[in-house]
Design a protein around this motif. Structure first.
Motif, PDB file in Angstrom:
ATOM      1  N   PHE A  35      78.977  64.518 -39.718  1.00  0.00           N
ATOM      2  CA  PHE A  35      79.589  65.342 -40.747  1.00  0.00           C
ATOM      3  C   PHE A  35      80.705  66.189 -40.142  1.00  0.00           C
ATOM      4  O   PHE A  35      80.646  66.569 -38.981  1.00  0.00           O
ATOM      5  CB  PHE A  35      78.543  66.267 -41.378  1.00  0.00           C
ATOM      6  CG  PHE A  35      77.351  65.523 -41.912  1.00  0.00           C
ATOM      7  CD1 PHE A  35      77.351  65.033 -43.214  1.00  0.00           C
ATOM      8  CD2 PHE A  35      76.241  65.283 -41.110  1.00  0.00           C
ATOM      9  CE1 PHE A  35      76.257  64.326 -43.701  1.00  0.00           C
ATOM     10  CE2 PHE A  35      75.146  64.575 -41.591  1.00  0.00           C
ATOM     11  CZ  PHE A  35      75.155  64.099 -42.893  1.00  0.00           C
ATOM     12  N   SER A  94      73.879  59.945 -38.802  1.00  0.00           N
ATOM     13  CA  SER A  94      74.956  60.336 -39.713  1.00  0.00           C
ATOM     14  C   SER A  94      75.751  61.457 -39.069  1.00  0.00           C
ATOM     15  O   SER A  94      75.203  62.286 -38.341  1.00  0.00           O
ATOM     16  CB  SER A  94      74.386  60.837 -41.043  1.00  0.00           C
ATOM     17  OG  SER A  94      73.777  59.788 -41.748  1.00  0.00           O
ATOM     18  N   VAL A 128      80.683  63.962 -45.204  1.00  0.00           N
ATOM     19  CA  VAL A 128      80.127  62.891 -44.378  1.00  0.00           C
ATOM     20  C   VAL A 128      81.286  62.124 -43.727  1.00  0.00           C
ATOM     21  O   VAL A 128      82.289  61.834 -44.357  1.00  0.00           O
ATOM     22  CB  VAL A 128      79.205  61.957 -45.207  1.00  0.00           C
ATOM     23  CG1 VAL A 128      79.966  61.186 -46.263  1.00  0.00           C
ATOM     24  CG2 VAL A 128      78.456  61.007 -44.312  1.00  0.00           C
TER      25      VAL A 128
END
Length: 127
Positions: free
Chosen positions: A96, A94, A103
Motif C-alpha cells: 500500500f 499486499s 493498494v
C-alpha cells in the motif's frame, strides 16, 4: 498422569492476550493518538488505542501526517509500518502507498481505510 501434567502446564500459562484489531477502538474525536515526535519522516508507527485496537500513523513527508486502520482489506491481518516507501501486509504480501493508503499490489483489491487525525500542538488527535 501425563494428561494431568499437560493440563496443569497449560493452565499455568494463562489466557493468551487478545489479538489487537485495527482502528480507533473506543477513542473519540479529540482524543490523543500519539506525539508528533513519535512518527518518523518517511515511515510510521503502530499506535495502541483504547479498546484493544491499533492505528497505523505515518509521516510520508515532513509535517504530513495520516492515519489508517492497519487491517489489510484482503483478510484483516495487521500491516507493518512503511519501510522503503511501502506499507506491506506480512500475511500475503499486499502493498500500500503510505501517503494515501491505496493498494499498490494485491491480493488486496482495495486500499487501507483512512482515519482522520489532525495536529494539535505536539500531538496528533482524532478528528
Amino acid at each position: 498422569m501425563l494428561l494431568c501434567g499437560l493440563a496443569a502446564a497449560l493452565a499455568a500459562c494463562g489466557e493468551p492476550a487478545p489479538r489487537k484489531t485495527g482502528g480507533a477502538g473506543t477513542a473519540r474525536a479529540g482524543d490523543r493518538v500519539t506525539p508528533v515526535s513519535a512518527v518518523p519522516v518517511g515511515s510510521g508507527v503502530l499506535v495502541d488505542m483504547p479498546g484493544n485496537a491499533q492505528l497505523l500513523v505515518v509521516q510520508p513527508q515532513s509535517g504530513e501526517f495520516r492515519a489508517f486502520d492497519p487491517s489489510c482489506p484482503h483478510v484483516g491481518s495487521l500491516v507493518n509500518p512503511p519501510t522503503g516507501g511501502v506499507i506491506t501486509c506480512p500475511l500475503h504480501g499486499s502493498t500500500f502507498d503510505p501517503a494515501t493508503g491505496a493498494v499498490r499490489k494485491g491480493p488486496a483489491t482495495s486500499g487501507l481505510v483512512e482515519v482522520a487525525v489532525t495536529r494539535s500542538g505536539d500531538d496528533l488527535v482524532l478528528s
